[in-house]
Write an enzyme that holds these catalytic residues in place. Structure first.
Site, mmCIF file in Angstrom:
data_model
loop_
_atom_site.group_PDB
_atom_site.id
_atom_site.type_symbol
_atom_site.label_atom_id
_atom_site.label_comp_id
_atom_site.label_asym_id
_atom_site.label_seq_id
_atom_site.Cartn_x
_atom_site.Cartn_y
_atom_site.Cartn_z
ATOM 1 N N SER A 20 0.927 -1.127 0.225
ATOM 2 C CA SER A 20 -0.303 0.003 -0.201
ATOM 3 C C SER A 20 0.717 0.927 0.077
ATOM 4 C CB SER A 20 -0.603 -0.272 1.718
ATOM 5 O OG SER A 20 -2.134 -0.660 0.832
ATOM 6 N N LYS A 71 0.199 4.075 -2.987
ATOM 7 C CA LYS A 71 -1.152 4.719 -2.272
ATOM 8 C C LYS A 71 -0.253 6.086 -2.313
ATOM 9 C CE LYS A 71 -4.441 2.587 -0.594
ATOM 10 N NZ LYS A 71 -3.893 0.708 0.040
ATOM 11 N N SER A 108 -6.009 3.426 5.279
ATOM 12 C CA SER A 108 -5.384 2.983 3.622
ATOM 13 C C SER A 108 -6.310 1.827 2.478
ATOM 14 C CB SER A 108 -4.102 1.307 3.767
ATOM 15 O OG SER A 108 -3.186 1.127 2.523
#
Length: 396
Positions: free
Chosen positions: A65, A68, A125
């Site tokens: 993640s 991101k 997230s």
């Protein structure tokens, strides 16, 4: 007519963009391994880009993640340029609603603002929120991924390739600790981002039948003084990853670890890296926000002179306990010729000390500069020849 045909020099505000990590500034300062359990790691000063510690920092690895960070960067950039706004409503697609992993359980057809989707992505997230924003900005997630890879090339990232907007496992989806640090540094050039990444908890859909409690996946936000971001990541392939940033006084640091065996080790090693830097370094303010850095002429530009202004404070990294001599400011310009577009790099500002570059920032245009037409060029030539005053009009 006087305003239209005047020879007045227009002073334009320019951006100072501290996003370049110059090779002459990079150095492995720490003498010990600050992240022994990490597969790769990097620690750098966000102000100058100087690397204070690195370990396998260019090794391409799955980022989970932390992907991101780039998604947030493109959204912040679009908001800054006026392409989208925080209050825009986004209609959730079937594709976005189908995302697994961390999510806020968006439903197809549901509408949520850019503000709330960004908060969900930054704090908890949320994979579905990241894809919803990607589709809103890029039309499709696939097109947004092309934008992500274009931005990676623009930033000079050599070990990065994206396949999706959220970091769920995918073939040929990778980046490096160093590249993440560069993305993070660019993201931090939009100060408002830490209003989101620095939140420890908040609510979505408050006062509705479907309230959702957001809790930051980065627990150090709550416990480490000065930490206000940026992004965690975990998959079974990537293991535990973190791109962290903390600020004390004028000194902001970025620490990235990838491939940590567990959350405890990930947090311990990030804290170790940050503690090392805060204990050994401080920063010196070189320019305040709004300071005028230079005024230069643009060949065949309309206007023909621009003023370069610091849009944020610029700080130089100082090692504690060492006597520092004076420093020199050095401007290096590209060929400055109209037209110039918003975002074009005009050159760079260097801070040189004892013959070494200790800090470097890109100078970036904040607006469009048109090419002067024939009549404007002729008037300027006449002005140069006859030393006409700037307020002379077309009926001279």
């Amino acid at each position: 007519m006087l305003k239209k045909f005047s020879f007045a020099i227009i002073a334009l505000c320019m951006l100072v963009n501290p996003l370049l990590l110059p090779s002459k500034v990079q150095a492995k300062e720490a003498e010990t391994d600050l992240a022994p359990e990490a597969v790769s790691a990097v620690l750098l000063d966000a102000g100058t880009g100087k690397i204070l510690f690195e370990k396998n920092s260019h090794q391409a690895l799955p980022p989970a993640s932390i992907t991101k960070v780039m998604t947030m960067l493109l959204v912040m950039e679009a908001i800054d340029r006026g392409k989208i706004s925080w209050s825009d409503p986004v209609t959730i697609s079937e594709h976005a609603a189908s995302m697994g992993g961390s999510q806020i359980f968006l439903e197809q057809g549901e509408r949520m603002t850019v503000h709330d989707l960004f908060k969900a992505m930054a704090v908890s997230s949320a994979n579905d929120a990241a894809v919803a924003l990607a589709e809103y900005l890029g039309g499709t997630e696939q097109n947004f991924v092309r934008m992500m890879n274009d931005k990676a090339r623009e930033l000079g990232l050599k070990n990065t390739h994206f396949q999706n907007a959220n970091g769920l496992p995918a073939p040929d989806h990778y980046t490096s600790a160093y590249d993440i640090a560069v993305m993070s540094r660019e993201l931090l050039s939009y100060p408002k981002v830490t209003n989101y990444t620095g939140l420890y908890e908040d609510y979505l859909r408050k006062n509705t039948k479907k309230p959702f409690w957001l809790v930051n996946t980065n627990k150090l936000i709550r416990f480490y003084p000065g930490m206000d971001g940026l992004k965690t990541g975990y998959t079974s392939e990537a293991k535990y990853c973190l791109a962290a940033t903390a600020k004390r006084g004028n000194l902001r640091l970025i620490a990235v670890v990838m491939g940590e065996p567990d959350i405890k080790k990930r947090n311990q090693e990030v804290v170790s890296m940050l503690d090392y830097a805060f204990n050994h370094y401080t920063s010196k303010r070189i320019f305040n926000k709004g300071d005028i850095l230079a005024e230069i002429r643009i060949d065949k530009g309309n206007p023909d002179k621009i003023r370069i202004q610091a849009n944020q404070p610029l700080d130089m990294l100082i090692k504690k306990g060492i006597e520092h001599k004076g420093y020199e400011k050095r401007w290096i310009w590209n060929e400055l010729k109209a037209p110039i577009h918003k975002g074009d790099r005009l050159g760079k500002l260097q801070i040189v000390q004892d013959g070494n570059i200790v800090a470097e920032w890109n100078l970036v245009s904040s607006m469009e500069i048109e090419q002067a037409n024939l009549w404007t060029s002729l008037k300027r030539t006449l002005q140069d020849i006859f030393f006409l005053p700037n307020n002379v009009n077309s009926q001279m």
